[in-house]
Design a protein around this motif. Structure first.
Motif, mmCIF file in Angstrom:
data_model
loop_
_atom_site.group_PDB
_atom_site.id
_atom_site.type_symbol
_atom_site.label_atom_id
_atom_site.label_comp_id
_atom_site.label_asym_id
_atom_site.label_seq_id
_atom_site.Cartn_x
_atom_site.Cartn_y
_atom_site.Cartn_z
ATOM 1 N N ASP A 28 38.138 39.157 44.834
ATOM 2 C CA ASP A 28 37.015 39.149 43.903
ATOM 3 C C ASP A 28 36.126 40.378 44.014
ATOM 4 O O ASP A 28 35.409 40.711 43.076
ATOM 5 C CB ASP A 28 36.174 37.884 44.106
ATOM 6 N N SER A 31 36.774 45.750 41.863
ATOM 7 C CA SER A 31 36.199 45.905 40.525
ATOM 8 C C SER A 31 37.267 45.865 39.438
ATOM 9 O O SER A 31 37.019 45.363 38.341
ATOM 10 C CB SER A 31 35.396 47.202 40.430
ATOM 11 N N PHE A 32 38.457 46.370 39.718
ATOM 12 C CA PHE A 32 39.515 46.327 38.721
ATOM 13 C C PHE A 32 40.006 44.889 38.524
ATOM 14 O O PHE A 32 40.291 44.469 37.414
ATOM 15 C CB PHE A 32 40.684 47.239 39.108
ATOM 16 N N TYR A 33 40.105 44.128 39.617
ATOM 17 C CA TYR A 33 40.560 42.745 39.499
ATOM 18 C C TYR A 33 39.540 41.894 38.737
ATOM 19 O O TYR A 33 39.924 41.036 37.950
ATOM 20 C CB TYR A 33 40.845 42.127 40.873
ATOM 21 N N ARG A 34 38.252 42.149 38.933
ATOM 22 C CA ARG A 34 37.232 41.391 38.190
ATOM 23 C C ARG A 34 37.439 41.541 36.688
ATOM 24 O O ARG A 34 37.193 40.616 35.922
ATOM 25 C CB ARG A 34 35.829 41.849 38.574
ATOM 26 N N ARG A 35 37.895 42.702 36.270
ATOM 27 C CA ARG A 35 38.141 42.924 34.847
ATOM 28 C C ARG A 35 39.479 42.316 34.403
ATOM 29 O O ARG A 35 39.621 41.868 33.268
ATOM 30 C CB ARG A 35 38.126 44.417 34.535
ATOM 31 N N LEU A 36 40.475 42.319 35.283
ATOM 32 C CA LEU A 36 41.788 41.785 34.944
ATOM 33 C C LEU A 36 41.822 40.262 34.984
ATOM 34 O O LEU A 36 42.517 39.647 34.171
ATOM 35 C CB LEU A 36 42.845 42.340 35.916
ATOM 36 N N PHE A 39 41.566 38.160 31.735
ATOM 37 C CA PHE A 39 42.702 38.451 30.874
ATOM 38 C C PHE A 39 43.973 37.803 31.421
ATOM 39 O O PHE A 39 44.765 37.222 30.685
ATOM 40 C CB PHE A 39 42.879 39.964 30.738
ATOM 41 N N HIS A 117 49.565 44.917 38.860
ATOM 42 C CA HIS A 117 48.149 45.293 38.836
ATOM 43 C C HIS A 117 47.921 46.639 39.519
ATOM 44 O O HIS A 117 48.125 46.775 40.716
ATOM 45 C CB HIS A 117 47.321 44.192 39.520
ATOM 46 N N SER A 146 48.185 46.374 34.494
ATOM 47 C CA SER A 146 46.968 47.168 34.343
ATOM 48 C C SER A 146 47.226 48.513 35.002
ATOM 49 O O SER A 146 47.940 48.601 35.998
ATOM 50 C CB SER A 146 45.774 46.462 34.995
ATOM 51 N N ARG A 165 27.269 46.307 42.984
ATOM 52 C CA ARG A 165 28.688 46.497 42.682
ATOM 53 C C ARG A 165 28.991 47.968 42.447
ATOM 54 O O ARG A 165 28.177 48.705 41.916
ATOM 55 C CB ARG A 165 29.081 45.708 41.441
ATOM 56 N N HIS A 167 31.270 50.964 40.690
ATOM 57 C CA HIS A 167 31.986 51.259 39.458
ATOM 58 C C HIS A 167 32.096 52.770 39.294
ATOM 59 O O HIS A 167 31.501 53.525 40.046
ATOM 60 C CB HIS A 167 31.278 50.634 38.245
#
Length: 179
Positions: A28, A31-36, A39, A117, A146, A165, A167
């Protein structure tokens, strides 16, 4: 003149950073997984009893999440060091070491879902792998991947002062660049 890095050289580099990578990427907080994740939930739905391949699984954190959700999952990665970490952290999961430029380790096996991913942009030759992925999907199978857009490659990460966070703030997205 740039030099093409071969798969073997890439894998040696991944093995050399495996411990650090496994401590800092995944779950969690990634940051990339939070976006994936939203989806992935939308595209995969309920994964209970589905056959899933985590392609380029690294140290296995996403593979483990899929397993916890009820899937029958296999994790494959070219880095032996990352697979060793995955096996030690998640001993009940099938993890396989395999150079992805050679395609899938078992191209005749079929999967209901395949996830990759943040991997494909690091595989120097994709032709064989993508052909195998196509043939390994069940007729109603789903492949979700991704990748990092090149505009992020040279952007330093920044920490949001309110949320804490991390980014990447992209500036000059539309400016001409040559890579």
């Amino acid at each position: 003149m740039s030099q093409l890095v071969t798969s073997g050289e890439d894998l040696v580099r991944w093995d050399s950073v495996a411990e650090v990578y496994a401590r800092t990427v995944g779950g969690d907080d990634d940051s990339f997984y939070r976006r994936l994740a939203p989806f992935l939930r939308h595209q995969f739905g309920d994964v209970t009893d589905l056959q899933i391949l985590d392609l380029g699984c690294g140290h296995g954190w996403l593979t483990a999440l899929l397993r916890q959700a009820g899937a029958h999952v296999v994790g494959v990665d070219g880095s032996a060091a990352l697979i060793d970490i995955a096996r030690s952290r998640y001993p009940g999961i099938d993890f396989q070491t395999h150079d992805l430029t050679a395609g899938l380790p078992s191209p005749r096996r079929t999967y209901d879902r395949i996830v990759s991913h943040m991997v494909l942009m690091d595989v120097p030759v994709l032709d064989r792998l993508l052909a195998d992925v196509t043939s390994a999907l069940s007729p109603d199978g789903v492949f979700v991947f991704s990748i990092l857009h090149p505009c992020f490659f040279d952007q330093a990460p920044v920490q949001d002062s309110e949320t804490g966070r991390w980014h990447r703030h992209v500036r000059g997205y539309l400016e001409h660049e040559q890579r």
